[in-house]
Design a protein around this motif. Structure first.
Motif, short mmCIF file in Angstrom:
data_model
loop_
_atom_site.label_atom_id
_atom_site.label_comp_id
_atom_site.label_asym_id
_atom_site.label_seq_id
_atom_site.Cartn_x
_atom_site.Cartn_y
_atom_site.Cartn_z
N MET A 1 33.99 42.55 75.85
CA MET A 1 35.04 41.55 75.37
C MET A 1 35.75 41.77 76.65
O MET A 1 35.56 42.79 77.51
CB MET A 1 35.81 41.95 74.62
CG MET A 1 37.19 41.20 73.93
SD MET A 1 36.64 39.34 74.10
CE MET A 1 35.67 39.60 72.91
N ALA A 2 35.65 40.11 77.16
CA ALA A 2 36.87 39.86 78.29
C ALA A 2 37.80 40.05 78.45
O ALA A 2 38.00 39.88 77.52
CB ALA A 2 36.10 38.92 79.19
N ALA A 3 38.94 40.64 79.45
CA ALA A 3 39.72 40.83 79.08
C ALA A 3 41.36 40.08 79.76
O ALA A 3 41.48 40.43 80.98
CB ALA A 3 39.90 42.82 80.36
N ALA A 4 40.62 39.22 78.86
CA ALA A 4 41.90 37.72 78.92
C ALA A 4 42.47 38.26 78.67
O ALA A 4 43.80 38.56 78.04
CB ALA A 4 41.21 36.61 77.83
N ALA A 5 43.53 37.18 79.37
CA ALA A 5 44.91 36.96 79.79
C ALA A 5 45.46 36.67 78.11
O ALA A 5 45.08 36.41 77.66
CB ALA A 5 45.78 36.65 80.77
N PRO A 6 46.46 37.46 77.67
CA PRO A 6 47.54 36.79 76.94
C PRO A 6 47.76 35.34 76.84
O PRO A 6 47.92 34.89 77.92
CB PRO A 6 48.56 38.53 76.26
CG PRO A 6 48.98 37.97 77.98
CD PRO A 6 47.53 38.46 78.42
N ASP A 7 48.12 34.68 76.03
CA ASP A 7 48.47 33.42 76.13
C ASP A 7 49.86 33.16 76.52
O ASP A 7 50.43 33.91 76.45
CB ASP A 7 48.82 33.16 74.41
CG ASP A 7 49.50 33.04 73.35
OD1 ASP A 7 50.77 33.15 73.85
OD2 ASP A 7 49.58 33.76 72.55
N ALA A 8 50.27 32.16 76.94
CA ALA A 8 52.32 32.09 77.78
C ALA A 8 53.11 32.06 77.24
O ALA A 8 53.47 32.84 78.02
CB ALA A 8 51.93 30.70 78.29
N THR A 9 52.67 31.85 75.57
CA THR A 9 53.92 32.06 74.90
C THR A 9 54.10 33.55 74.56
O THR A 9 55.67 33.83 74.99
CB THR A 9 53.62 31.54 73.32
OG1 THR A 9 53.71 30.16 73.38
CG2 THR A 9 55.41 31.50 72.36
N ALA A 10 53.57 34.61 74.31
CA ALA A 10 53.49 35.59 74.70
C ALA A 10 54.16 36.47 75.99
O ALA A 10 55.14 37.36 75.66
CB ALA A 10 52.06 36.73 74.16
N VAL A 11 53.37 35.73 76.93
CA VAL A 11 54.62 35.87 78.47
C VAL A 11 55.64 36.25 78.35
O VAL A 11 56.28 36.70 78.33
CB VAL A 11 53.22 35.71 79.10
CG1 VAL A 11 53.60 35.81 80.74
CG2 VAL A 11 51.31 35.85 78.80
N ARG A 12 55.86 34.78 78.01
CA ARG A 12 57.32 33.96 78.19
C ARG A 12 58.15 35.16 77.44
O ARG A 12 59.29 35.08 77.50
CB ARG A 12 57.43 32.22 77.01
CG ARG A 12 58.61 31.61 77.63
CD ARG A 12 58.82 30.38 77.01
NE ARG A 12 57.40 30.17 77.95
CZ ARG A 12 56.67 29.16 77.60
NH1 ARG A 12 55.97 29.37 75.91
NH2 ARG A 12 55.77 28.31 78.05
N VAL A 13 58.11 35.14 75.81
CA VAL A 13 58.98 36.45 74.97
C VAL A 13 59.24 37.33 75.67
O VAL A 13 60.01 38.06 76.12
CB VAL A 13 58.45 36.33 73.88
CG1 VAL A 13 58.77 37.46 73.24
CG2 VAL A 13 58.43 35.27 73.09
N ALA A 14 57.52 38.57 76.26
CA ALA A 14 58.34 39.62 77.23
C ALA A 14 59.01 38.97 78.21
O ALA A 14 59.96 40.06 78.23
CB ALA A 14 56.47 39.88 77.62
N LEU A 15 59.31 38.12 79.21
CA LEU A 15 59.64 37.88 80.15
C LEU A 15 60.81 37.40 80.16
O LEU A 15 62.16 38.07 80.78
CB LEU A 15 59.25 36.71 80.86
CG LEU A 15 57.85 36.90 81.36
CD1 LEU A 15 57.45 35.63 82.60
CD2 LEU A 15 57.72 38.39 82.45
N TRP A 16 61.48 36.76 78.70
CA TRP A 16 63.11 36.53 78.64
C TRP A 16 63.38 38.10 77.71
O TRP A 16 64.85 38.26 77.95
CB TRP A 16 62.62 35.84 77.28
CG TRP A 16 62.72 34.45 76.90
CD1 TRP A 16 63.37 33.68 78.75
CD2 TRP A 16 62.17 32.60 76.94
NE1 TRP A 16 63.12 31.98 78.77
CE2 TRP A 16 62.13 31.65 77.13
CE3 TRP A 16 61.86 32.85 75.24
CZ2 TRP A 16 62.30 31.23 77.51
CZ3 TRP A 16 61.68 31.15 74.68
CH2 TRP A 16 61.85 30.92 75.91
N ARG A 17 62.73 39.32 77.27
CA ARG A 17 63.17 40.01 77.16
C ARG A 17 63.59 40.76 77.98
O ARG A 17 64.73 41.45 78.46
CB ARG A 17 61.58 40.81 76.21
CG ARG A 17 62.23 40.39 74.90
CD ARG A 17 60.86 40.07 74.18
NE ARG A 17 60.37 42.19 74.00
CZ ARG A 17 60.25 42.66 72.76
NH1 ARG A 17 59.33 41.68 71.73
NH2 ARG A 17 60.26 44.16 72.33
N ALA A 18 62.70 40.59 79.57
CA ALA A 18 63.28 41.50 80.57
C ALA A 18 64.32 40.88 80.98
O ALA A 18 64.63 41.54 81.36
CB ALA A 18 62.17 41.01 81.72
#
Length: 282
Positions: free
Chosen positions: A1-18
């Motif tokens: 399974m290719a290591a595709a990037a996570p969806d944009a919403t998941a990344v946005r949530v992580a960045l808001w937490r930071a």
């Protein structure tokens, strides 16, 4: 399974937490920059329009409020002896890395799309966090209608033992029938199990000041091909939980989380009002 990037919403949530740690005054409701490490965005990530500190402050506050609420709930249930924790749509969740003193006493199952799970596994190893035996990354192809329940059991989940099951930021993307089917499965878990999930409120129940942001979020979701499909009033969600078989169901409002985690803040940081929680037990 290719290591595709996570969806944009998941990344946005992580960045808001930071961002909460980086731009909001202490005390911080949640301290989480591990998701930022995982996502590894470009150096200019804080200049993105969706990271504007003022324009997104209420969304950012809502994200850290729900994460802190879930952290506290899982810690409480672990203290009561529950030893299984399932995260549906885990994305860049970092509980296992942030709270290893609790997570290591549990078996933690993170359920998400195969590409996202392969990517996350690779990133955790690259960053030195590794994949401890008690952390199970469970790949499920929801678009192919795979049975996530079977995949969860194959990963070592024991449906005969109580568990905490969490789903945040997911129900708005599902039809009401799909959500009802998922709740019915969870309601069949061992007595003493608990579900905590978020749901979006209809616009008329959202504070007027938050409605333009909610409408903008709906437009963005539709444009990205992942439209919001379902909204619930609290009585409707409680009725659904009881109908599918939960013994007890409670509505936890956004305002109650504001009182719990933001009441003493002097910087005016407050969560948006569009999201609420269901907490139900078997």
């Amino acid at each position: 399974m290719a290591a595709a990037a996570p969806d944009a919403t998941a990344v946005r949530v992580a960045l808001w937490r930071a961002m909460h740690v980086q731009v909001d005054r202490p005390p911080h409701v949640l301290s989480d920059e591990i998701g930022l490490e995982l996502a590894a965005p470009d150096d200019g990530w804080r200049d993105r329009p969706d990271m504007d500190p003022r324009a997104t402050s209420r969304f950012r506050a809502a994200i850290v409020a729900r994460a802190r609420f879930i952290d506290d709930l899982v810690a409480e249930q672990a203290g009561h002896g529950i030893a299984q924790y399932v995260i549906l749509g885990a994305g860049l969740d970092t509980f296992a890395q942030r709270r290893p003193e609790i997570a290591a006493r549990l078996r933690v199952f993170e359920v998400d799309q195969p590409g996202t799970q392969a990517w996350k596994r690779q990133r955790l190893i690259e960053l030195g966090y590794g994949i401890p035996d008690w952390l199970r990354l469970v790949p499920v192809d929801f678009e192919a209608r795979e049975d996530w329940w079977e995949e969860l059991s194959a990963a070592g989940f024991d449906p005969g033992r109580p568990a905490v099951v969490v789903s945040t930021g997911v129900s708005m993307y599902l039809t009401k029938d799909a959500t009802a089917a998922t709740l019915r499965q969870i309601a069949g878990l061992a007595p003493g199990s608990m579900l905590a999930m978020t749901f979006l409120l209809p616009a008329e129940l959202v504070d007027e000041a938050d409605r333009p942001s909610l409408e903008a979020a709906q437009r963005g979701a539709r444009a990205s091909g992942t439209p919001f499909l379902s909204f619930y009033t609290p009585p409707e969600m409680l009725a659904l939980a009881r109908e599918v078989g939960f013994k007890d169901a409670q509505h936890v409002s956004g305002s109650s989380l504001t009182e719990r985690y933001f009441a003493d803040r002097t910087d005016g940081l407050r969560p948006s009002t569009g999201e609420a929680h269901l907490v139900a037990t078997t």
